[in-house]
Write an enzyme that holds these catalytic residues in place. Structure first.
Site, PDB file in Angstrom:
ATOM      1  N   PRO A 117       0.835  -1.204   0.000  1.00  0.00           N
ATOM      2  CA  PRO A 117       0.000   0.000   0.000  1.00  0.00           C
ATOM      3  C   PRO A 117       0.874   1.260   0.000  1.00  0.00           C
ATOM      4  O   PRO A 117       1.974   1.265   0.543  1.00  0.00           O
ATOM      5  CB  PRO A 117      -0.774  -0.122   1.320  1.00  0.00           C
ATOM      6  CG  PRO A 117      -0.755  -1.568   1.647  1.00  0.00           C
ATOM      7  CD  PRO A 117       0.547  -2.092   1.123  1.00  0.00           C
ATOM      8  N   GLU A 118       0.371   2.318  -0.633  1.00  0.00           N
ATOM      9  CA  GLU A 118       1.130   3.567  -0.686  1.00  0.00           C
ATOM     10  C   GLU A 118       0.684   4.501   0.442  1.00  0.00           C
ATOM     11  O   GLU A 118      -0.183   4.161   1.247  1.00  0.00           O
ATOM     12  CB  GLU A 118       0.980   4.191  -2.066  1.00  0.00           C
ATOM     13  CG  GLU A 118       1.520   3.280  -3.168  1.00  0.00           C
ATOM     14  CD  GLU A 118       1.675   3.958  -4.510  1.00  0.00           C
ATOM     15  OE1 GLU A 118       1.861   5.193  -4.539  1.00  0.00           O
ATOM     16  OE2 GLU A 118       1.612   3.270  -5.542  1.00  0.00           O
TER      17      GLU A 118
END
Length: 275
Positions: A2-3
């Site tokens: 995930p960013e």
């Protein structure tokens, strides 16, 4: 992995539900979820109080005072909070029982289908866990110096897309948001970072901050069921993407079909005409 916006959504949810909570019991259900830990995790965590839930870039941790519980979400990690017994996922890797600040029993489940993520109890150095000590500030942090980081970017001779992904220069910008920031700033991902003017580099960092704040407002970007927030809900910023994943589709600025190329082993989507 995930960013930044996805991790920040998780951080906010954990802070809301577990700020001030105390660990009562911890069970590691899969050894990879706590790899690299010498002592049993329960011996380290039981009795520890969560002072704060913090993040830098894509990295998340529970602040326990001098020490921290570093949480690496990997490709599919989820931190799910609920009443005891709520989580029944077959992919639960760690289960923790806590008492929250109001004295209520809570459950924290680390669910990780692909088992790339982990929890690690670690000392803090300079206010961050040891595994995060090398990571640069991210554009959403209060002390982030956009002008100074722009100068650092311009010292690099690599393609600007690769430089944006270097977490020791600026953290939190992953593949999706790098493409989006470059599209918004009108800069080709293949352009050498050292060729950027200072104002262009500053504008690019401003674009990265803007696109991540907009993604954060919509709950992050989700392409499948593996990214969810602490309540199990997916983000939906993917509906608003201008570049990433849109190969062959018309550019929303000029109508030119977007191209996909590979830079440094990563897919890059851009418009040949207006970037």
């Amino acid at each position: 992995m995930p960013e930044l916006p996805e991790v920040e959504v998780v951080r906010r949810g954990l802070a809301e539900h577990l700020g001030g909570a105390t660990f009562e019991d911890v069970t590691v259900l899969h050894p990879r979820a706590n790899r690299g830990q010498d002592a049993p995790l329960a011996d380290l965590l039981v009795g520890a109080r969560i002072d704060e839930v913090r993040r830098r870039g894509k990295y998340l941790w529970l602040d326990l005072g001098d020490d921290a519980l570093y949480v690496h979400l990997g490709m599919s990690g989820q931190m799910l909070v609920g009443d005891p017994g709520v989580c029944t996922s077959p992919h639960m890797r760690i289960h923790a029982s806590l008492t929250d600040a109001a004295g209520r029993a809570r459950e924290l489940a680390f669910v990780d289908q692909r088992t790339f993520g982990r929890w690690l109890y670690t000392p803090q150095v300079g206010g961050v866990p040891v595994p995060v000590a090398h990571v640069a500030l991210d554009p959403l942090e209060e002390d982030f110096d956009r002008v100074a980081v722009a100068r650092l970017i311009r010292r690099k001779r690599s393609p600007i897309k690769s430089v944006l992904l270097n977490q020791e220069i600026v953290s939190g910008i992953g593949n999706i948001y790098a493409d989006e920031a470059l599209w918004q700033a009108g800069i080709a991902p293949t352009r050498r970072a050292s060729s950027l003017l200072q104002r262009e580099a500053v504008a690019l960092l401003e674009a990265a901050e803007d696109v991540m704040r907009r993604a954060l407002a919509e709950g992050g970007t989700s392409f499948d069921s593996l990214y969810v927030n602490v309540n199990g809900e997916s983000g939906y910023f993917s509906r608003s993407l201008n570049a990433y994943g849109r190969e062959g589709e018309p550019c929303r600025r000029c109508g030119t079909p977007l191209r996909r190329i590979v830079i440094g082993g990563r897919s890059s989507h851009f418009c040949e005409k207006c970037q």
